[in-house]
Design an enzyme around this catalytic site. Sequence first.
Site, PDB file in Angstrom:
ATOM      1  N   LYS A 114       0.867  -1.187   0.000  1.00 55.50           N
ATOM      2  CA  LYS A 114       0.000   0.000   0.000  1.00 55.50           C
ATOM      3  C   LYS A 114       0.893   1.222   0.000  1.00 55.50           C
ATOM      4  O   LYS A 114       2.030   1.172   0.483  1.00 55.50           O
ATOM      5  CB  LYS A 114      -0.894   0.011   1.251  1.00 55.50           C
ATOM      6  CG  LYS A 114      -2.135   0.860   1.098  1.00 55.50           C
ATOM      7  CD  LYS A 114      -3.212   0.159   0.272  1.00 55.50           C
ATOM      8  CE  LYS A 114      -4.348   1.100  -0.059  1.00 55.50           C
ATOM      9  NZ  LYS A 114      -5.470   0.376  -0.700  1.00 55.50           N
ATOM     10  N   ASP A 154      -6.884   4.347  -4.901  1.00 52.11           N
ATOM     11  CA  ASP A 154      -7.595   4.140  -3.627  1.00 52.11           C
ATOM     12  C   ASP A 154      -8.236   5.493  -3.320  1.00 52.11           C
ATOM     13  O   ASP A 154      -8.451   6.299  -4.252  1.00 52.11           O
ATOM     14  CB  ASP A 154      -6.612   3.699  -2.530  1.00 52.11           C
ATOM     15  CG  ASP A 154      -7.320   3.231  -1.244  1.00 52.11           C
ATOM     16  OD1 ASP A 154      -7.891   2.139  -1.239  1.00 52.11           O
ATOM     17  OD2 ASP A 154      -7.332   3.990  -0.246  1.00 52.11           O
TER      18      ASP A 154
HETATM   19  P1  NDP Z   1     -12.855   7.595  -3.255  1.00 57.48           P
HETATM   20  O1  NDP Z   1     -11.822   8.600  -2.961  1.00 57.48           O
HETATM   21  O2  NDP Z   1     -13.322   7.407  -4.650  1.00 57.48           O
HETATM   22  O3  NDP Z   1     -14.153   7.844  -2.341  1.00 57.48           O
HETATM   23  C1  NDP Z   1     -14.061   7.844  -0.952  1.00 57.48           C
HETATM   24  C2  NDP Z   1     -15.405   8.249  -0.396  1.00 57.48           C
HETATM   25  O4  NDP Z   1     -15.397   8.075   1.013  1.00 57.48           O
HETATM   26  C3  NDP Z   1     -15.736   9.716  -0.648  1.00 57.48           C
HETATM   27  O5  NDP Z   1     -17.132   9.862  -0.706  1.00 57.48           O
HETATM   28  C4  NDP Z   1     -15.169  10.384   0.601  1.00 57.48           C
HETATM   29  O6  NDP Z   1     -15.770  11.626   0.927  1.00 57.48           O
HETATM   30  C5  NDP Z   1     -15.504   9.358   1.654  1.00 57.48           C
HETATM   31  N1  NDP Z   1     -14.522   9.449   2.749  1.00 57.48           N
HETATM   32  C6  NDP Z   1     -13.187   9.229   2.654  1.00 57.48           C
HETATM   33  N2  NDP Z   1     -12.597   9.443   3.839  1.00 57.48           N
HETATM   34  C7  NDP Z   1     -13.587   9.808   4.668  1.00 57.48           C
HETATM   35  C8  NDP Z   1     -13.624  10.150   6.034  1.00 57.48           C
HETATM   36  N3  NDP Z   1     -12.500  10.163   6.774  1.00 57.48           N
HETATM   37  N4  NDP Z   1     -14.828  10.453   6.583  1.00 57.48           N
HETATM   38  C9  NDP Z   1     -15.965  10.433   5.841  1.00 57.48           C
HETATM   39  N5  NDP Z   1     -15.982  10.123   4.537  1.00 57.48           N
HETATM   40  C10 NDP Z   1     -14.824   9.811   3.975  1.00 57.48           C
HETATM   41  O7  NDP Z   1     -12.276   6.197  -2.669  1.00 57.48           O
HETATM   42  P2  NDP Z   1     -12.710   4.709  -3.014  1.00 57.48           P
HETATM   43  O8  NDP Z   1     -14.163   4.639  -3.278  1.00 57.48           O
HETATM   44  O9  NDP Z   1     -11.763   4.188  -4.018  1.00 57.48           O
HETATM   45  O10 NDP Z   1     -12.371   3.967  -1.646  1.00 57.48           O
HETATM   46  C11 NDP Z   1     -13.308   3.832  -0.578  1.00 57.48           C
HETATM   47  C12 NDP Z   1     -12.892   2.698   0.339  1.00 57.48           C
HETATM   48  O11 NDP Z   1     -12.822   1.477  -0.418  1.00 57.48           O
HETATM   49  C13 NDP Z   1     -11.526   2.849   1.006  1.00 57.48           C
HETATM   50  O12 NDP Z   1     -11.560   2.230   2.277  1.00 57.48           O
HETATM   51  C14 NDP Z   1     -10.617   2.039   0.086  1.00 57.48           C
HETATM   52  O13 NDP Z   1      -9.450   1.597   0.753  1.00 57.48           O
HETATM   53  C15 NDP Z   1     -11.543   0.882  -0.247  1.00 57.48           C
HETATM   54  N6  NDP Z   1     -11.184   0.121  -1.432  1.00 57.48           N
HETATM   55  C16 NDP Z   1     -11.108   0.740  -2.659  1.00 57.48           C
HETATM   56  C17 NDP Z   1     -10.802  -0.001  -3.771  1.00 57.48           C
HETATM   57  C18 NDP Z   1     -10.838   0.578  -5.140  1.00 57.48           C
HETATM   58  O14 NDP Z   1     -10.742  -0.192  -6.113  1.00 57.48           O
HETATM   59  N7  NDP Z   1     -10.997   1.882  -5.317  1.00 57.48           N
HETATM   60  C19 NDP Z   1     -10.440  -1.434  -3.677  1.00 57.48           C
HETATM   61  C20 NDP Z   1     -10.636  -1.995  -2.357  1.00 57.48           C
HETATM   62  C21 NDP Z   1     -10.959  -1.219  -1.295  1.00 57.48           C
HETATM   63  P3  NDP Z   1     -14.926  12.989   0.743  1.00 57.48           P
HETATM   64  O15 NDP Z   1     -14.852  13.210  -0.739  1.00 57.48           O
HETATM   65  O16 NDP Z   1     -15.736  14.021   1.456  1.00 57.48           O
HETATM   66  O17 NDP Z   1     -13.591  12.760   1.366  1.00 57.48           O
END
Ligand code: NDP
Length: 433
Positions: A114, A154
């Site tokens: 990571k 991510d």
């Molecule tokens: P994005 O950046 O596309 O979206 C993240 C979302 O979560 C946004 O809506 C963001 O809101 C919200 N968010 C992030 N941090 C916080 C926080 N501290 N408090 C509240 N809301 C939060 O990321 P992904 O969709 O790619 O990833 C989401 C999760 O999925 C993570 O845990 C990631 O590790 C996991 N994941 C992702 C993969 C992928 O293929 N993308 C694969 C496997 C797991 P805001 O914009 O306001 O920050």
Amino acid sequence: VARGPMESEFHQAVSEVLESIAPVVAGHPEYVEAGILERLVEPERQIMFRVPWVDDDGAARVNRGYRVQFNSALGPFKGGLRFHPSVNLSIMKFLGFEQVFKNALTGQGIGGAKGGSDFDPHGRSDAEVMRFCQSFMTELYRHIGDQTDVPAGDIGVGGREIGYLFGQYRRMTNAHQSGVLTGKGIGWGGAQVRTEATGYGAVYFLQEMLDVRGDSVEGKTAIVSGSGNVAIYAIEKLQQLGAKPITASDSSGFIVDEAGIDLDLLKELKEAGRERISAYARRRPSARFVSSGRVWEVPGQLVIPCATQNELGSDDAAALVRHGVIAVAEGANMPCTPDAVEAFAQAGVLFAPGKAANAGGVAVSALEMAQNAAREHWSFEESELRLRGIMADIHAAAFAAAERYGHPGDYVVGANAAGFVRVADAMLAQGLV
Ligand code: NDP
């Protein structure tokens, strides 16, 4: 703990895995003799570096970059890059550690890693994001390669950032080594279904769990958190399979849309516009925006947390149980606290841990690597079919391991045990390295 006293997220992830694999280790004294556990919790390599860049006002800025190369016994290091102000070494190590078992579960021959930075892309111009990505890659490039370490996206790292990172890698190495990053654009080495894979995969896993009970997602109300890559495509697949997702969120609050999420609107606001989630409620009469409160208070039978770690605690789990939740699949990494997971178990709620439920993203990344190596391009339909098969295999492996080690129906034990055995056997065969 003595080596990293402040690393609470990493300790949380390690405890969860070590506790659940106790019955496996008890039956394999050779793992203990070979120091497998001690080696598993120590990353093979941890890289931390300065990322200097210039903002639009001409001011010098400095962030910290990370790449934690955790374990490569099964294949090249593989795992996403996260750009978020909360990023620190503990979060990188927790995510890298989880990635080792997740990648093993996919059966795709990939190790775990990571990386990322405490850079916050929110409110930054395209030009600033590009300069940051170029500076980040100027150091990272020497540590990665298609046979060594293959980063992906991510939180905060989507198609735009992967493009800038890839451009700088190509420039610095004078090589169009497309297999060095995954999540690329379709026109320059990317794979069909990679964008959709994590969200789609989480819903497929949910469907597999419900199938065992003779049930399905069809006709059920779903509570989803987040509104990024994972959340959007979980919502899309839920709708395709006849469920009704009614929520989405970001760090400013959440929306409830009793008529069901308007996916085109959500994509327009979040993918194209990079807007706040409150904009959705302004555009949609059936929706309301809640800035303070918990999305988990909204009643629903299916739950897919897709935002971030520890976003769903024991009070949230209690509220969901009270409102009749039947199944939870972690789209995000470790979104449920250990207390919440325990509460779901006590209430007989089906629970899929992230390392199984969200493994679809990295699995399709491995398919992207295969296509890059063979210079092939598979169709959307073929790629989705493969994703579906991989999620069914992961479910079957976790289900069988839970039974084998005396915890039938416990996907936490099952996923950890199945992933652990694959990595441990490879480490055992490869000697003390
Ligand atoms: P994005 O950046 O596309 O979206 C993240 C979302 O979560 C946004 O809506 C963001 O809101 C919200 N968010 C992030 N941090 C916080 C926080 N501290 N408090 C509240 N809301 C939060 O990321 P992904 O969709 O790619 O990833 C989401 C999760 O999925 C993570 O845990 C990631 O590790 C996991 N994941 C992702 C993969 C992928 O293929 N993308 C694969 C496997 C797991 P805001 O914009 O306001 O920050």
